[in-house]
Design a protein around this motif. Sequence first.
Motif, PDB file in Angstrom:
ATOM      1  N   ALA A  50     104.593  89.126  -9.125  1.00 28.63           N
ATOM      2  CA  ALA A  50     104.934  90.516  -9.809  1.00 28.63           C
ATOM      3  C   ALA A  50     104.712  91.520  -8.448  1.00 28.63           C
ATOM      4  CB  ALA A  50     104.211  90.865 -10.898  1.00 28.63           C
ATOM      5  N   ASP A  51     103.550  91.329  -7.856  1.00 30.02           N
ATOM      6  CA  ASP A  51     103.372  92.011  -6.626  1.00 30.02           C
ATOM      7  C   ASP A  51     104.397  91.916  -5.491  1.00 30.02           C
ATOM      8  OD1 ASP A  51     101.250  93.533  -7.503  1.00 30.02           O
ATOM      9  OD2 ASP A  51      99.836  92.448  -6.503  1.00 30.02           O
ATOM     10  N   ALA A  52     104.810  90.705  -5.495  1.00 26.94           N
ATOM     11  CA  ALA A  52     105.735  90.312  -4.341  1.00 26.94           C
ATOM     12  C   ALA A  52     106.970  91.053  -4.486  1.00 26.94           C
ATOM     13  CB  ALA A  52     105.763  88.994  -3.780  1.00 26.94           C
ATOM     14  N   GLN A  53     107.525  91.136  -5.806  1.00 27.61           N
ATOM     15  CA  GLN A  53     108.879  91.574  -6.052  1.00 27.61           C
ATOM     16  C   GLN A  53     108.667  93.110  -6.037  1.00 27.61           C
ATOM     17  OE1 GLN A  53     109.142  89.837 -10.082  1.00 27.61           O
ATOM     18  NE2 GLN A  53     110.149  88.032  -9.199  1.00 27.61           N
ATOM     19  N   GLU A  54     107.528  93.707  -6.410  1.00 28.90           N
ATOM     20  CA  GLU A  54     107.378  95.148  -6.305  1.00 28.90           C
ATOM     21  C   GLU A  54     107.199  95.687  -5.006  1.00 28.90           C
ATOM     22  OE1 GLU A  54     104.456  98.334  -8.146  1.00 28.90           O
ATOM     23  OE2 GLU A  54     104.825  96.817  -9.169  1.00 28.90           O
ATOM     24  N   ILE A  55     106.276  95.356  -4.226  1.00 31.61           N
ATOM     25  CA  ILE A  55     106.009  95.908  -3.040  1.00 31.61           C
ATOM     26  C   ILE A  55     106.360  94.989  -1.836  1.00 31.61           C
ATOM     27  CG2 ILE A  55     104.033  97.218  -3.727  1.00 31.61           C
ATOM     28  CD1 ILE A  55     102.042  95.087  -2.861  1.00 31.61           C
ATOM     29  N   GLY A  56     106.704  93.756  -2.062  1.00 30.64           N
ATOM     30  CA  GLY A  56     107.406  92.884  -0.851  1.00 30.64           C
ATOM     31  C   GLY A  56     106.253  91.744  -0.663  1.00 30.64           C
ATOM     32  N   PHE A  57     106.717  90.643  -0.079  1.00 27.09           N
ATOM     33  CA  PHE A  57     106.144  89.631   0.007  1.00 27.09           C
ATOM     34  C   PHE A  57     104.764  89.901   1.070  1.00 27.09           C
ATOM     35  CE2 PHE A  57     104.563  85.672   2.278  1.00 27.09           C
ATOM     36  CZ  PHE A  57     104.454  85.046   1.009  1.00 27.09           C
ATOM     37  N   ARG A  58     104.867  90.346   2.053  1.00 27.91           N
ATOM     38  CA  ARG A  58     104.181  90.695   3.157  1.00 27.91           C
ATOM     39  C   ARG A  58     102.923  91.323   2.540  1.00 27.91           C
ATOM     40  NH1 ARG A  58     105.386  89.952   9.066  1.00 27.91           N
ATOM     41  NH2 ARG A  58     107.146  88.561   8.949  1.00 27.91           N
ATOM     42  N   GLU A  59     103.259  92.616   1.892  1.00 27.45           N
ATOM     43  CA  GLU A  59     102.272  93.512   1.414  1.00 27.45           C
ATOM     44  C   GLU A  59     101.475  92.809   0.215  1.00 27.45           C
ATOM     45  OE1 GLU A  59     101.141  96.476   2.282  1.00 27.45           O
ATOM     46  OE2 GLU A  59     102.099  95.936   3.931  1.00 27.45           O
ATOM     47  N   ALA A  60     102.085  92.022  -0.369  1.00 31.30           N
ATOM     48  CA  ALA A  60     101.639  91.422  -1.581  1.00 31.30           C
ATOM     49  C   ALA A  60     100.252  90.208  -1.184  1.00 31.30           C
ATOM     50  CB  ALA A  60     102.582  90.475  -2.321  1.00 31.30           C
ATOM     51  N   VAL A  61     100.870  89.648   0.325  1.00 33.64           N
ATOM     52  CA  VAL A  61      99.683  88.636   0.763  1.00 33.64           C
ATOM     53  C   VAL A  61      98.534  89.593   1.434  1.00 33.64           C
ATOM     54  CG1 VAL A  61      99.499  87.102   2.759  1.00 33.64           C
ATOM     55  CG2 VAL A  61     101.496  87.146   1.684  1.00 33.64           C
ATOM     56  N   ARG A  62      98.887  90.815   2.012  1.00 38.80           N
ATOM     57  CA  ARG A  62      97.824  91.513   2.386  1.00 38.80           C
ATOM     58  C   ARG A  62      97.065  92.096   1.326  1.00 38.80           C
ATOM     59  NH1 ARG A  62     102.123  93.928   5.829  1.00 38.80           N
ATOM     60  NH2 ARG A  62     101.669  93.298   7.900  1.00 38.80           N
TER      61      ARG A  62
END
Length: 82
Positions: A56-68
């Motif tokens: 859900a985070d990756a879809q909302e804020i993008g994969f790189r930001e979700a990993v961070r």
Amino acid sequence: MGLAKRMARLPTNQLVMLKRLCTQTAENMGLSSSRTLGSLFDGIARHTQEGLDFVADAQEIGFREAVRKRDDPFGDYGSRGD
């Protein structure tokens, strides 16, 4: 490139044998069973609440930001800025 050039000078049959030796060593240490277990755990983890939240985070804020967001609290190497 230097290593590749040195390897290119070796007879192919010796390269094949050396590659098999390295592969067999890794297999003897449990590489195959570790890969299987890693795949199993990955499949399980994708269906946990944490896994679903990450998607859900990756879809909302993008994969790189979700990993961070996921890794920063642990100071992983990608987050430390080293």
